[in-house]
Design an enzyme around this catalytic site. Structure first.
Site, short mmCIF file in Angstrom:
data_model
loop_
_atom_site.label_atom_id
_atom_site.label_comp_id
_atom_site.label_asym_id
_atom_site.label_seq_id
_atom_site.Cartn_x
_atom_site.Cartn_y
_atom_site.Cartn_z
N HIS A 101 43.03 9.63 57.96
CA HIS A 101 43.94 8.52 57.74
C HIS A 101 42.94 7.55 57.22
O HIS A 101 41.60 7.45 57.33
CB HIS A 101 44.32 7.84 59.00
CG HIS A 101 45.18 8.47 59.84
ND1 HIS A 101 44.65 9.84 60.61
CD2 HIS A 101 46.57 8.93 59.99
CE1 HIS A 101 45.65 10.25 61.36
NE2 HIS A 101 46.74 9.86 60.89
N ASP A 104 40.82 5.72 59.41
CA ASP A 104 39.74 6.51 59.94
C ASP A 104 38.38 6.31 59.29
O ASP A 104 37.36 6.19 59.90
CB ASP A 104 40.00 8.03 60.20
CG ASP A 104 41.35 8.26 60.77
OD1 ASP A 104 41.75 7.46 61.84
OD2 ASP A 104 42.12 9.04 60.35
#
Length: 436
Positions: A101, A104
């Protein structure tokens, strides 16, 4: 790259008799099974959000994970340092792909412009690491569920400004995925649902979700991104009801909104469990529509009603998954992404290796067993015989659409009660155990 895991060697295949816990007992990457190497058949990927970012907290306690390379700050420098820890991990584990993501890999800062700049700075490191190691991005995605602005949804938010922010975030995540040569891009709508219908216009929200996906299709063409789009089903958590609740709901949504030609499904075992299905059920629903794209390889605890994201070690499960993968001709742009986390009690860096080794070995065994089932042919032969009444006569006419109610009524009047054969469920379950 030997800073994050200095005491751990590159994991090698040592065979089933090995007693070394840091070795593969069944996953031999270059072994040929079903005409391809194990590496090619399974296309394993590391989930950045779990391997690098999950603190192993739960609703009753804080994180326990020991990650010496991570100083705990929200700085770009820390995010860049984390990149090299991840790639060292993949190198030593022998995994070729990773998934992320956007939030992240890079921090979310005070403004979109600042967040985008931070994302670019971390993408520079990701690009360097990919070139240095040959590792590849399986797929990227945007985190449209963690920030408070998305508490009522992203594309399904009642606030148009939130929709706009989500679209801008997806645009940037697609740009970086494209830049890094990502083979796909995933949409998971963790907040795309509702908590109660008393304050919800469901039709409008679902239409808005479709509008965002159409925008993504248009932008994909504009930038020349050739990767596969995926949508990932999940029935609930964190929302009470999620619109893309299972494979059938996703396919219906994609057909209704003229999106099916642009999307395949990224299926997750734990999400199938939450939806009240087996993973094999979800896979067969997707495969029947030529829409299975990728797999989030994990499992859940059937005694617990939430998404536990555990590593898959059940050989029946991995056999069923690989049987469906082999029968559909194998994975192409997708792979087996370990969307799984260590348990809270398993907090040392070495536990990341134990967890992934176990999952990879379990899938290697599943692959070999599934291939043996196909080669042996007894299961397929029984199923073919069970449906043989449709291969000729009235059954063939039914499948070809050559008869209607009147003709079928006449058939029954002339032939009487049909004779059924036994389903032999127990025999078939015993046969499956023979392969294991």
């Amino acid at each position: 790259m030997n800073d994050a895991f200095p005491d751990i060697p590159k994991i090698q295949y040592e065979g089933p008799k090995s007693r070394n816990p840091l070795s593969f007992k069944h996953y031999n990457p270059d072994e040929i099974v079903g005409g391809k190497t194990m590496r090619s058949q399974m296309r394993f990927a590391v989930a950045y959000w779990h391997a690098m970012r999950n603190s192993l907290s739960d609703p009753f306690g804080g994180g326990t994970a020991q990650r010496p390379w991570d100083d705990g700050s929200n700085s770009v420098a820390n995010a860049q340092r984390r990149v090299w820890a991840c790639f060292e991990f993949m190198e030593k584990l022998g995994v070729d792909y990773y998934c992320w993501h956007d939030r992240d890999v890079a921090p979310e800062l005070d403004t979109l412009a600042e967040s985008n700049a931070a994302f670019d700075a971390v993408a520079d490191e990701l690009e360097k690491a990919q070139k240095q190691t040959g590792k590849k991005l399986l797929w990227g995605t945007a985190c449209l569920f963690s920030h408070a602005r998305y508490c009522q949804g992203a594309s399904t938010s009642p606030n148009a400004g939130v929709f706009a922010y989500a679209a801008a975030q997806v645009k940037k995540a697609m740009d970086v995925t494209h830049r890094l040569g990502g083979e796909g891009y995933t949409f998971w709508g963790g907040r795309e649902g509702y908590a109660t219908l008393w304050n919800t216009d469901m039709k409008r929200e679902v239409n808005h979700l479709a509008r965002l996906l159409h925008m993504a299709v248009e932008y994909k063409k504009k930038i020349g991104f050739k990767g596969q789009f995926y949508i990932e089903p999940k029935p609930r958590e964190p929302s009470t009801h999620q619109y893309d609740s299972d494979a059938a709901a996703c396919l219906n949504f994609l057909r209704e909104h003229n999106l099916l030609e642009h999307f395949k499904l990224n299926l997750e075992t734990n999400h199938a469990t939450l939806a009240g299905h087996s993973m094999r059920h979800e896979m067969q629903v997707a495969i029947a529509a030529n829409a299975l794209g990728s797999i989030d390889a994990n499992t859940g605890d059937t005694l617990i009603g939430w998404d536990t994201d555990q590593f898959p070690t059940n050989i029946y499960l991995t056999t069923e998954i690989m049987l469906e993968v082999l029968k559909m001709g194998g994975l192409t742009t997708g792979g087996l992404n370990f969307d799984a986390k260590c348990r809270r009690e398993s907090f040392e860096p070495v536990d990341l290796f134990h967890a992934h080794i176990g999952g990879m070995d379990a899938f290697a065994r599943g692959l070999k067993i599934a291939h043996a089932m196909i080669e042996d042919g007894r299961i397929d032969a029984f199923i073919k015989q069970r449906y043989s009444s449709y291969d000729s006569g009235i059954g063939a006419k039914i499948e070809k659409g050559e008869v209607g109610f009147e003709e079928l009524e006449a058939h029954v009047l002339a032939n009487g009660e049909p004779l059924l054969g036994s389903g032999r469920q127990e025999m078939m379950e015993n046969l499956v155990n023979d392969y294991l």
